[in-house]
Design a protein around this motif. Structure first.
Motif, PDB file in Angstrom:
ATOM      1  N   ARG A 152      88.274  55.183 101.136  1.00  0.00           N
ATOM      2  CA  ARG A 152      88.892  54.723  99.887  1.00  0.00           C
ATOM      3  C   ARG A 152      88.077  55.245  98.708  1.00  0.00           C
ATOM      4  NH1 ARG A 152      92.417  50.228 100.297  1.00  0.00           N
ATOM      5  NH2 ARG A 152      92.603  49.499 102.428  1.00  0.00           N
ATOM      6  N   SER A 155      89.148  51.800  95.513  1.00  0.00           N
ATOM      7  CA  SER A 155      90.044  50.862  96.201  1.00  0.00           C
ATOM      8  C   SER A 155      91.362  51.466  96.672  1.00  0.00           C
ATOM      9  CB  SER A 155      90.338  49.636  95.329  1.00  0.00           C
ATOM     10  OG  SER A 155      89.142  48.965  95.034  1.00  0.00           O
ATOM     11  N   GLU A 156      91.596  52.749  96.403  1.00  0.00           N
ATOM     12  CA  GLU A 156      92.835  53.393  96.858  1.00  0.00           C
ATOM     13  C   GLU A 156      92.574  54.099  98.189  1.00  0.00           C
ATOM     14  OE1 GLU A 156      95.751  57.081  95.617  1.00  0.00           O
ATOM     15  OE2 GLU A 156      94.546  56.151  94.052  1.00  0.00           O
ATOM     16  N   GLU A 157      93.337  53.698  99.226  1.00  0.00           N
ATOM     17  CA  GLU A 157      93.136  54.329 100.526  1.00  0.00           C
ATOM     18  C   GLU A 157      93.593  55.778 100.460  1.00  0.00           C
ATOM     19  OE1 GLU A 157      93.882  53.801 105.287  1.00  0.00           O
ATOM     20  OE2 GLU A 157      94.037  52.064 103.989  1.00  0.00           O
ATOM     21  N   LYS A 158      92.688  56.672 100.838  1.00  0.00           N
ATOM     22  CA  LYS A 158      92.955  58.105 100.787  1.00  0.00           C
ATOM     23  C   LYS A 158      93.207  58.699 102.156  1.00  0.00           C
ATOM     24  CE  LYS A 158      92.316  58.870  96.353  1.00  0.00           C
ATOM     25  NZ  LYS A 158      93.311  59.507  95.507  1.00  0.00           N
TER      26      LYS A 158
END
Length: 192
Positions: A152, A155-158
């Motif tokens: 992440r 907080s954004e799952e990549k």
């Protein structure tokens, strides 16, 4: 009156189990975290990744319970997290990928690297697409058993990469025999 309120607040924090935080180079590093699946991890150690005279990021290692030996950590098949809090004005993906790949090569024999090569290529491609990490960015690498390594950024799952062996390989970047930064290794192992 104020003194009584302060004392009451401190007691409330202890009774409720509110987690404390460590301060590393002005970055708030939580003592305990809870993963999305409910697993609780504790801060094993945190320190600063230096490159020459520059402070690149604060690195933190979270485990189910504290351990002081890299061997113990690498053998443990439980959930784990590496968190990186960017301190530098910016870190290019190109620099991060090069540093990561150099540390992986230093801590693995070619046959070991061959086993994770395809998955490592996925991670490299994702990092290159990211471009630049700015000061204040947070990168987390979280291993969840039976799920894999969740990457992440802010907080954004990549990316999600399968296999405990992959996360174990990544861990060696920071706590292997030839870590990317010896002082950071000591701090993550709780020696500082």
């Amino acid at each position: 009156m104020t003194r009584n309120l302060t004392l009451a607040f401190c007691v409330l924090m202890l009774v409720c189990g509110i987690s404390r935080a460590a301060d590393v180079e002005g970055v708030r590093v939580e003592e305990k975290i809870t993963l999305t699946n409910g697993t609780q991890l504790v801060l094993n150690g945190a320190g600063v990744r230096h490159k020459l005279i520059f402070k690149l990021y604060v690195g933190a290692l979270y485990l189910p319970s504290k351990k002081r030996s890299a061997e113990e950590i690498l053998k443990d098949s439980g959930a784990k997290r590496i968190a990186m809090f960017v301190l530098a004005d910016e870190i290019t993906a190109k620099d991060m990928v090069a540093s990561m790949n150099n540390a992986l090569a230093a801590n693995h024999i070619p046959m070991e690297l061959a086993l994770v090569e395809g998955r490592l290529r996925e991670l490299n491609e994702m990092m290159i697409k990211t471009g630049v990490l700015k000061k204040g960015a947070v990168v987390t690498l979280t291993y969840v058993p039976a799920t894999g390594t969740q990457i992440r950024i802010n907080s954004e799952e990549k990316l999600l990469i399968k296999g405990e062996d992959f996360f174990r390989a990544l861990l060696r970047i920071w706590i292997g025999d030839k870590p990317v930064d010896g002082r950071l290794r000591e701090a993550m192992l709780g020696d500082k």
